[in-house]
Motif scaffolding. Structure first.
Motif, mmCIF file in Angstrom:
data_model
loop_
_atom_site.group_PDB
_atom_site.id
_atom_site.type_symbol
_atom_site.label_atom_id
_atom_site.label_comp_id
_atom_site.label_asym_id
_atom_site.label_seq_id
_atom_site.Cartn_x
_atom_site.Cartn_y
_atom_site.Cartn_z
ATOM 1 N N ASN A 1 52.010 33.671 40.760
ATOM 2 C CA ASN A 1 52.171 34.653 39.676
ATOM 3 C C ASN A 1 51.069 34.552 38.630
ATOM 4 N N ARG A 2 49.865 34.326 39.087
ATOM 5 C CA ARG A 2 48.719 34.275 38.195
ATOM 6 C C ARG A 2 48.274 35.695 37.828
ATOM 7 N N LEU B 1 44.471 37.913 48.504
ATOM 8 C CA LEU B 1 44.712 37.132 47.294
ATOM 9 C C LEU B 1 45.999 37.543 46.592
ATOM 10 N N GLN B 2 46.282 38.840 46.555
ATOM 11 C CA GLN B 2 47.531 39.265 45.930
ATOM 12 C C GLN B 2 48.728 38.806 46.753
ATOM 13 N N ALA B 3 48.612 38.809 48.091
ATOM 14 C CA ALA B 3 49.701 38.334 48.942
ATOM 15 C C ALA B 3 49.969 36.845 48.720
ATOM 16 N N TYR B 4 48.914 36.048 48.628
ATOM 17 C CA TYR B 4 49.084 34.617 48.381
ATOM 18 C C TYR B 4 49.662 34.379 46.989
ATOM 19 N N ASN B 5 49.177 35.136 46.039
ATOM 20 C CA ASN B 5 49.652 34.997 44.659
ATOM 21 C C ASN B 5 51.155 35.274 44.571
ATOM 22 N N THR B 6 51.626 36.218 45.387
ATOM 23 C CA THR B 6 53.034 36.617 45.354
ATOM 24 C C THR B 6 53.907 35.707 46.207
ATOM 25 N N ALA B 7 53.554 35.541 47.496
ATOM 26 C CA ALA B 7 54.392 34.778 48.416
ATOM 27 C C ALA B 7 54.511 33.317 48.014
ATOM 28 N N ASN B 8 53.451 32.773 47.439
ATOM 29 C CA ASN B 8 53.462 31.364 47.025
ATOM 30 C C ASN B 8 54.030 31.149 45.632
ATOM 31 N N GLY B 9 54.398 32.243 44.960
ATOM 32 C CA GLY B 9 54.979 32.124 43.630
ATOM 33 C C GLY B 9 54.006 31.663 42.570
ATOM 34 N N ASP C 1 42.431 36.453 36.926
ATOM 35 C CA ASP C 1 41.950 35.145 37.391
ATOM 36 C C ASP C 1 41.056 35.306 38.607
ATOM 37 N N PHE C 2 41.336 36.340 39.410
ATOM 38 C CA PHE C 2 40.637 36.529 40.679
ATOM 39 C C PHE C 2 39.604 37.656 40.646
ATOM 40 N N PHE C 3 39.920 38.724 39.928
ATOM 41 C CA PHE C 3 39.120 39.944 40.014
ATOM 42 C C PHE C 3 38.619 40.386 38.647
ATOM 43 N N GLN C 4 37.479 41.041 38.676
ATOM 44 C CA GLN C 4 36.956 41.659 37.465
ATOM 45 C C GLN C 4 37.695 42.962 37.185
ATOM 46 N N GLU C 5 37.636 43.385 35.939
ATOM 47 C CA GLU C 5 38.110 44.718 35.594
ATOM 48 C C GLU C 5 37.012 45.742 35.937
ATOM 49 N N PRO C 6 37.385 46.967 36.296
ATOM 50 C CA PRO C 6 38.738 47.545 36.237
ATOM 51 C C PRO C 6 39.592 47.257 37.464
ATOM 52 N N TYR C 7 39.055 46.459 38.386
ATOM 53 C CA TYR C 7 39.735 46.289 39.680
ATOM 54 C C TYR C 7 41.030 45.501 39.561
ATOM 55 N N LYS D 1 32.581 29.268 46.018
ATOM 56 C CA LYS D 1 31.347 28.801 46.654
ATOM 57 C C LYS D 1 31.050 27.338 46.353
ATOM 58 N N GLY D 2 31.711 26.788 45.335
ATOM 59 C CA GLY D 2 31.460 25.407 44.952
ATOM 60 C C GLY D 2 32.754 24.641 44.763
ATOM 61 N N SER D 3 32.878 23.961 43.636
ATOM 62 C CA SER D 3 34.086 23.195 43.351
ATOM 63 C C SER D 3 35.020 24.006 42.465
ATOM 64 N N GLY D 4 36.306 23.689 42.571
ATOM 65 C CA GLY D 4 37.307 24.402 41.794
ATOM 66 C C GLY D 4 38.173 25.285 42.664
ATOM 67 N N GLU D 5 39.179 25.906 42.049
ATOM 68 C CA GLU D 5 40.144 26.771 42.746
ATOM 69 C C GLU D 5 40.780 26.056 43.947
ATOM 70 N N ASP D 6 41.192 24.817 43.715
ATOM 71 C CA ASP D 6 41.804 24.033 44.789
ATOM 72 C C ASP D 6 43.094 24.677 45.295
ATOM 73 N N GLN D 7 43.817 25.342 44.422
ATOM 74 C CA GLN D 7 45.064 25.980 44.829
ATOM 75 C C GLN D 7 44.805 27.020 45.927
ATOM 76 N N VAL D 8 43.815 27.853 45.720
ATOM 77 C CA VAL D 8 43.479 28.888 46.701
ATOM 78 C C VAL D 8 42.911 28.254 47.963
ATOM 79 N N LYS D 9 42.027 27.312 47.806
ATOM 80 C CA LYS D 9 41.391 26.688 48.969
ATOM 81 C C LYS D 9 42.409 25.944 49.834
#
Length: 405
Positions: A270-271, A260-268, A275-281, A319-327
């Motif tokens: 910059n979210r 997810l971090q690779a996609y977030n970076t390479a695709n620009g 948006d993807f992970f809970q804290e503290p992660y 698991k359902g609808s949403g996050e079309d960018q990632v999918k």
């Protein structure tokens, strides 16, 4: 597993032989230490690394319980580091890799591009040889001019976050190194045959099929593949992530963070990582993926339950609808929409808990449905992600050799 078991011993032997290079039969290679970018197309530079006698390589294999490979390990090997140009985000970018050539073969060797598995620590990049050892170096002693790309994000391009499971950048890192390697061989009058093989395992399996797809779909590369072997890659990314997110736990959360971090970076995109992970992660991940830690160290810092690692809204959307960018990104980078032309073998262990065995099954069925005529799937009963590599190589060596007769 051969690669992991001989690593420590190989490092000691390599350091010994790399200190006694002067006066050896490698004078021509040693004189070819540096080539400037102005002299070539996409070849930036080459550096002579060292020379390894075949006897030392065979001793290492025997000492570590793998004498069955000795018959194939016939040739002394000379090693170079290469820097070459590839493309990242529309710009020319330097990348690097390792070239290993067999010495004193009766006929010009075929070229084999060997793609390594997932790396987290920058020190493990192939071009850091002999401080690193990834295993494909052994193919050179079996008679192949072996090219091992670092991939973007390692070696000369360590300032970039690795472009993990990105079809375009994975393919071009391999293809551009093959082109630069051929230029180097021409310049230094190193004979190679017109045969070209691709092989890779884990992420390297994915990268291998990505390169095959690009080569076979784009004649402008002017490359023709002889045969291809890919093992245990996550080829269908949608299917793989679906299997992982529906399981109660996943023992390798480092791969999820990396993807997810690779996609977030390479695709620009910059979210924010929240948006993807809970804290503290979310706050930990940038430092975990800065190249200073191994995969095991990253795993130790992350929770193994996907529903506790991912942000609730993101997890539910997967698991359902949403996050079309990632999918859409997962779909675009899945390798299920082409038909391999060259003879191709896929390998996967039935007990793999890193990349689900069903991922290769699903991919194989889709590629066959697309019209792949010379594609076979080889399941390894009881094989895990760590143990399947050895039987794959045991089959791979004689199969590739059959094309060289």
């Amino acid at each position: 597993m051969l690669v992991k078991n001989i690593k420590s011993a190989f490092y000691v032997w390599a350091l010994v032989f790399l200190t006694i290079l002067s006066g050896t039969a490698c004078k021509k290679e040693a004189e070819a230490v540096t080539k400037t970018e102005a002299e070539t197309n996409n070849l930036v530079s080459t550096s002579f690394v060292g020379y390894m006698p075949a006897s030392a390589i065979r001793d290492l294999a025997t000492a570590n319980g793998y004498p069955q490979y000795n018959e194939a390990l016939q040739y002394d090997v000379v090693v170079f580091k290469m820097v070459y140009y590839t493309t990242y985000q529309g710009k020319q970018t330097q990348a690097s890799g390792l070239m290993c050539f067999p010495r004193n073969m009766p006929n010009p060797p075929a070229i084999l591009s060997a793609q390594h598995g997932t790396l987290f620590a920058h020190k493990d990049a192939p071009s850091n040889f002999p401080n690193s050892f990834n295993g494909p170096e052994l193919f050179a002693s079996a008679g192949y001019a072996t090219f091992i790309p670092d991939y973007l994000g390692y070696g000369a391009s360590a300032q970039i976050l690795h472009t993990y499971y990105n079809e375009q950048y994975s393919a071009l890192a391999v293809i551009d190194m093959i082109k630069a390697g051929k230029i180097f061989c021409q310049q230094e009058e190193i004979p190679v045959s017109d045969k070209l093989f691709l092989a890779g395992y884990s992420e390297g399996g994915y990268v291998t099929l990505a390169a095959q797809k690009e080569i076979e779909n784009n004649p402008a590369h002017n490359l023709k593949l002889t045969a291809v072997a890919a093992g245990a890659g996550g080829y269908d990314l949608q299917d793989m992530l679906s299997n992982i997110t529906t399981a109660p736990s996943y023992n390798h959360p480092s791969y999820l963070a990396f993807l997810l971090q690779a996609y977030n970076t390479a695709n620009g995109w910059n979210r924010p990582l929240t948006d993807f992970f809970q804290e503290p992660y979310a706050s930990k991940i940038p430092a975990l993926l800065n190249g200073s830690k191994t995969g095991s160290q990253v795993n130790a810092e992350l929770v193994k339950q996907p529903n506790k690692l991912f942000a609730p809204a993101f997890f539910n959307a997967l698991k359902g609808s949403g996050e079309d960018q990632v999918k859409e990104a997962l779909k675009a980078n899945s390798l299920t929409d082409y038909a391999p032309k060259a003879p191709t073998r896929m390998y996967h262990g039935t007990a793999d808990d890193v990349v689900p065995f069903t991922n290769s099954q699903v991919t194989y069925n889709k590629l066959k449905a697309n019209g792949a005529k010379d594609l076979t799937f080889h399941s390894i009963p009881g094989g895990t992600h760590g143990t399947t590599f050895q039987p794959m190589i045991s089959e791979l060596i004689p199969w590739f050799a059959s094309f060289n007769k």
